[in-house]
Design an enzyme around this catalytic site. Sequence first.
Site, PDB file in Angstrom:
ATOM      1  N   ARG A  89       0.812  -1.227   0.000  1.00  0.00           N
ATOM      2  CA  ARG A  89       0.000   0.000   0.000  1.00  0.00           C
ATOM      3  C   ARG A  89       0.836   1.263   0.000  1.00  0.00           C
ATOM      4  O   ARG A  89       0.279   2.360   0.069  1.00  0.00           O
ATOM      5  CB  ARG A  89      -0.870   0.063   1.257  1.00  0.00           C
ATOM      6  CG  ARG A  89      -1.966  -0.929   1.248  1.00  0.00           C
ATOM      7  CD  ARG A  89      -2.940  -0.641   2.354  1.00  0.00           C
ATOM      8  NE  ARG A  89      -3.561  -1.896   2.668  1.00  0.00           N
ATOM      9  CZ  ARG A  89      -4.773  -2.035   3.140  1.00  0.00           C
ATOM     10  NH1 ARG A  89      -5.498  -0.980   3.412  1.00  0.00           N
ATOM     11  NH2 ARG A  89      -5.264  -3.213   3.369  1.00  0.00           N
ATOM     12  N   ARG A 123     -21.214  -3.719   7.333  1.00  0.00           N
ATOM     13  CA  ARG A 123     -20.367  -4.918   7.378  1.00  0.00           C
ATOM     14  C   ARG A 123     -20.307  -5.497   8.784  1.00  0.00           C
ATOM     15  O   ARG A 123     -20.095  -4.784   9.759  1.00  0.00           O
ATOM     16  CB  ARG A 123     -18.960  -4.578   6.889  1.00  0.00           C
ATOM     17  CG  ARG A 123     -17.991  -5.736   7.094  1.00  0.00           C
ATOM     18  CD  ARG A 123     -16.743  -5.611   6.293  1.00  0.00           C
ATOM     19  NE  ARG A 123     -15.918  -4.495   6.719  1.00  0.00           N
ATOM     20  CZ  ARG A 123     -14.778  -4.182   6.134  1.00  0.00           C
ATOM     21  NH1 ARG A 123     -14.365  -4.865   5.090  1.00  0.00           N
ATOM     22  NH2 ARG A 123     -14.075  -3.170   6.569  1.00  0.00           N
ATOM     23  N   ARG A 156     -16.268  -3.883  12.757  1.00  0.00           N
ATOM     24  CA  ARG A 156     -14.891  -3.410  12.896  1.00  0.00           C
ATOM     25  C   ARG A 156     -14.896  -1.982  13.412  1.00  0.00           C
ATOM     26  O   ARG A 156     -15.653  -1.155  12.933  1.00  0.00           O
ATOM     27  CB  ARG A 156     -14.175  -3.490  11.541  1.00  0.00           C
ATOM     28  CG  ARG A 156     -13.468  -4.805  11.335  1.00  0.00           C
ATOM     29  CD  ARG A 156     -12.982  -5.009   9.941  1.00  0.00           C
ATOM     30  NE  ARG A 156     -12.144  -3.941   9.432  1.00  0.00           N
ATOM     31  CZ  ARG A 156     -11.513  -3.989   8.254  1.00  0.00           C
ATOM     32  NH1 ARG A 156     -11.639  -5.081   7.494  1.00  0.00           N
ATOM     33  NH2 ARG A 156     -10.786  -2.997   7.840  1.00  0.00           N
TER      34      ARG A 156
HETATM   35  P1  AP5 Z   1      -7.802  -4.091   5.705  1.00  0.00           P
HETATM   36  O1  AP5 Z   1      -8.449  -5.043   6.615  1.00  0.00           O
HETATM   37  O2  AP5 Z   1      -7.060  -4.609   4.532  1.00  0.00           O
HETATM   38  O3  AP5 Z   1      -8.890  -3.038   5.274  1.00  0.00           O
HETATM   39  P2  AP5 Z   1      -9.132  -2.238   3.947  1.00  0.00           P
HETATM   40  O4  AP5 Z   1      -8.128  -2.205   2.879  1.00  0.00           O
HETATM   41  O5  AP5 Z   1      -9.510  -0.931   4.509  1.00  0.00           O
HETATM   42  O6  AP5 Z   1     -10.200  -3.071   3.216  1.00  0.00           O
HETATM   43  P3  AP5 Z   1     -11.391  -3.794   3.887  1.00  0.00           P
HETATM   44  O7  AP5 Z   1     -10.952  -5.099   4.443  1.00  0.00           O
HETATM   45  O8  AP5 Z   1     -12.107  -2.827   4.806  1.00  0.00           O
HETATM   46  O9  AP5 Z   1     -12.362  -3.990   2.672  1.00  0.00           O
HETATM   47  P4  AP5 Z   1     -12.287  -5.035   1.485  1.00  0.00           P
HETATM   48  O10 AP5 Z   1     -11.731  -4.355   0.273  1.00  0.00           O
HETATM   49  O11 AP5 Z   1     -11.682  -6.344   1.909  1.00  0.00           O
HETATM   50  O12 AP5 Z   1     -13.842  -5.191   1.208  1.00  0.00           O
HETATM   51  P5  AP5 Z   1     -14.888  -6.329   1.685  1.00  0.00           P
HETATM   52  O13 AP5 Z   1     -14.812  -7.506   0.770  1.00  0.00           O
HETATM   53  O14 AP5 Z   1     -14.795  -6.580   3.145  1.00  0.00           O
HETATM   54  O15 AP5 Z   1      -6.809  -3.155   6.526  1.00  0.00           O
HETATM   55  C1  AP5 Z   1      -7.234  -2.546   7.750  1.00  0.00           C
HETATM   56  C2  AP5 Z   1      -6.165  -1.620   8.255  1.00  0.00           C
HETATM   57  O16 AP5 Z   1      -4.951  -2.340   8.474  1.00  0.00           O
HETATM   58  C3  AP5 Z   1      -5.762  -0.498   7.285  1.00  0.00           C
HETATM   59  O17 AP5 Z   1      -6.618   0.629   7.385  1.00  0.00           O
HETATM   60  C4  AP5 Z   1      -4.337  -0.181   7.776  1.00  0.00           C
HETATM   61  O18 AP5 Z   1      -4.367   0.598   8.936  1.00  0.00           O
HETATM   62  C5  AP5 Z   1      -3.810  -1.557   8.136  1.00  0.00           C
HETATM   63  N1  AP5 Z   1      -3.109  -2.195   6.989  1.00  0.00           N
HETATM   64  C6  AP5 Z   1      -3.519  -3.266   6.271  1.00  0.00           C
HETATM   65  N2  AP5 Z   1      -2.634  -3.546   5.275  1.00  0.00           N
HETATM   66  C7  AP5 Z   1      -1.651  -2.584   5.383  1.00  0.00           C
HETATM   67  C8  AP5 Z   1      -0.469  -2.321   4.632  1.00  0.00           C
HETATM   68  N3  AP5 Z   1      -0.114  -3.060   3.565  1.00  0.00           N
HETATM   69  N4  AP5 Z   1       0.285  -1.257   5.007  1.00  0.00           N
HETATM   70  C9  AP5 Z   1      -0.034  -0.493   6.081  1.00  0.00           C
HETATM   71  N5  AP5 Z   1      -1.153  -0.690   6.828  1.00  0.00           N
HETATM   72  C10 AP5 Z   1      -1.946  -1.736   6.482  1.00  0.00           C
HETATM   73  O19 AP5 Z   1     -16.253  -5.591   1.313  1.00  0.00           O
HETATM   74  C11 AP5 Z   1     -16.701  -4.520   2.089  1.00  0.00           C
HETATM   75  C12 AP5 Z   1     -18.183  -4.708   2.450  1.00  0.00           C
HETATM   76  O20 AP5 Z   1     -18.962  -4.587   1.280  1.00  0.00           O
HETATM   77  C13 AP5 Z   1     -18.519  -6.077   3.034  1.00  0.00           C
HETATM   78  O21 AP5 Z   1     -19.500  -5.927   4.037  1.00  0.00           O
HETATM   79  C14 AP5 Z   1     -19.077  -6.856   1.854  1.00  0.00           C
HETATM   80  O22 AP5 Z   1     -19.961  -7.892   2.255  1.00  0.00           O
HETATM   81  C15 AP5 Z   1     -19.778  -5.735   1.111  1.00  0.00           C
HETATM   82  N6  AP5 Z   1     -19.903  -5.947  -0.312  1.00  0.00           N
HETATM   83  C16 AP5 Z   1     -18.945  -6.421  -1.145  1.00  0.00           C
HETATM   84  N7  AP5 Z   1     -19.420  -6.452  -2.399  1.00  0.00           N
HETATM   85  C17 AP5 Z   1     -20.690  -5.965  -2.345  1.00  0.00           C
HETATM   86  C18 AP5 Z   1     -21.708  -5.740  -3.321  1.00  0.00           C
HETATM   87  N8  AP5 Z   1     -21.504  -6.007  -4.612  1.00  0.00           N
HETATM   88  N9  AP5 Z   1     -22.881  -5.207  -2.913  1.00  0.00           N
HETATM   89  C19 AP5 Z   1     -23.092  -4.914  -1.614  1.00  0.00           C
HETATM   90  N10 AP5 Z   1     -22.190  -5.118  -0.649  1.00  0.00           N
HETATM   91  C20 AP5 Z   1     -20.996  -5.646  -1.016  1.00  0.00           C
HETATM   92 MG    MG Z   2     -10.563  -6.937   3.656  1.00  0.00          MG
END
Ligand code: AP5
Ligand code: MG
Length: 218
Positions: A89, A123, A156
Site C-alpha cells: 500500500r 459490514r 470493525r
Molecule cells: P484491511 O483489513 O485490509 O482493510 P481495507 O483495505 O480498509 O479493506 P477492507 O478489508 O475494509 O475492505 P475489502 O476491500 O476487503 O472489502 P470487503 O470484501 O470486506 O486493513 C485494515 C487496516 O490495516 C488499514 O486501514 C491499515 O491501517 C492496516 N493495513 C492493512 N494492510 C496494510 C499495509 N499493507 N500497510 C499499512 N497498513 C496496512 O467488502 C466490504 C463490504 O462490502 C462487506 O460488508 C461486503 O460484504 C460488502 N460488499 C462487497 N461487495 C458488495 C456488493 N456487490 N454489494 C453490496 N455489498 C458488497
Molecule cells: Mg478486507
Amino acid sequence: MRPYVALLIGAPGGGKGTIGKYIVRDFDFRHVSTGDLLRQNIAMESPAGKEAAHFIARGRLVPDLIIIELVATELRRGAQRLLLDGFPRTAPQAASLDASTPVAAAINLDIPHAVIVERLGNRWIHGPSGRTYSYDFSPPKVRGIDDETGDLLIQREDDEPSTVEARLRTYREQTRPVVDHYRKRGILASFEGTESKVIYDAVKRFLDSDIRRHAAQP
Ligand code: AP5
Ligand code: MG
C-alpha cells in the site's frame, strides 16, 4: 512450476476480501490479507499487534517495517499460488516486494468511494477468521451469528464513518501511486463497477488466461 503471485489492491471496502474469497473457492490460492493478519496480531496482543492497533483505529497505515516483516514471514511459508490482499500500500512496501518476489499480476478493484462508505456501515465480521458478512449483500444464515463457528459477529472499529473517510484519504494519498507503479510495469488489471459478482466474472476470466500465460513462460 514457478509460483504465481497475485496482488489484490484497491480502496478500503472495495471488495478485496469478498473477491479474494471467490478466487480461493475457484483457484488454488493461499489468501493472505495484511488487515486480517494485523487484527489477529491485535487479538493475540503480540508486539506488532500492540504497535499497529492505534494506527488502524485512526484509519492510518501501519508503519512499513511492521508490515514488511509480517509479509516476509508469510512469503517464507511459500505457496504455489499466493494472493496478497491489501499489500503493498506504499511505495517502500512495493519496492521491498519487487526486491524479493516476482509478481505476476496486480488486480485492482476500482469501486466508487460513495458506495464504499455505505457498505462499510453494513459490514459484520467474525473476528478470529475475518469472515465478512453484510445483511443485505451476503447475510449470515442466522442474523448476528458466524455460519461456521456459531460465534457472535462484530463490527470493525475502523468501519465507523469518520474513520472510513480517513482510510479513503490515506488510500488516495499513499496507495494510488502503488497502483500507478504496477500500471507502469504492465501487470495491472483494473476492474471497475459496483457489483462484486459481475466484477468477479471478469476477474475469473482474467485469472484463467493469466495463469495459463504464466505457466507457458519459459
Ligand atoms: P484491511 O483489513 O485490509 O482493510 P481495507 O483495505 O480498509 O479493506 P477492507 O478489508 O475494509 O475492505 P475489502 O476491500 O476487503 O472489502 P470487503 O470484501 O470486506 O486493513 C485494515 C487496516 O490495516 C488499514 O486501514 C491499515 O491501517 C492496516 N493495513 C492493512 N494492510 C496494510 C499495509 N499493507 N500497510 C499499512 N497498513 C496496512 O467488502 C466490504 C463490504 O462490502 C462487506 O460488508 C461486503 O460484504 C460488502 N460488499 C462487497 N461487495 C458488495 C456488493 N456487490 N454489494 C453490496 N455489498 C458488497
Ligand atoms: Mg478486507
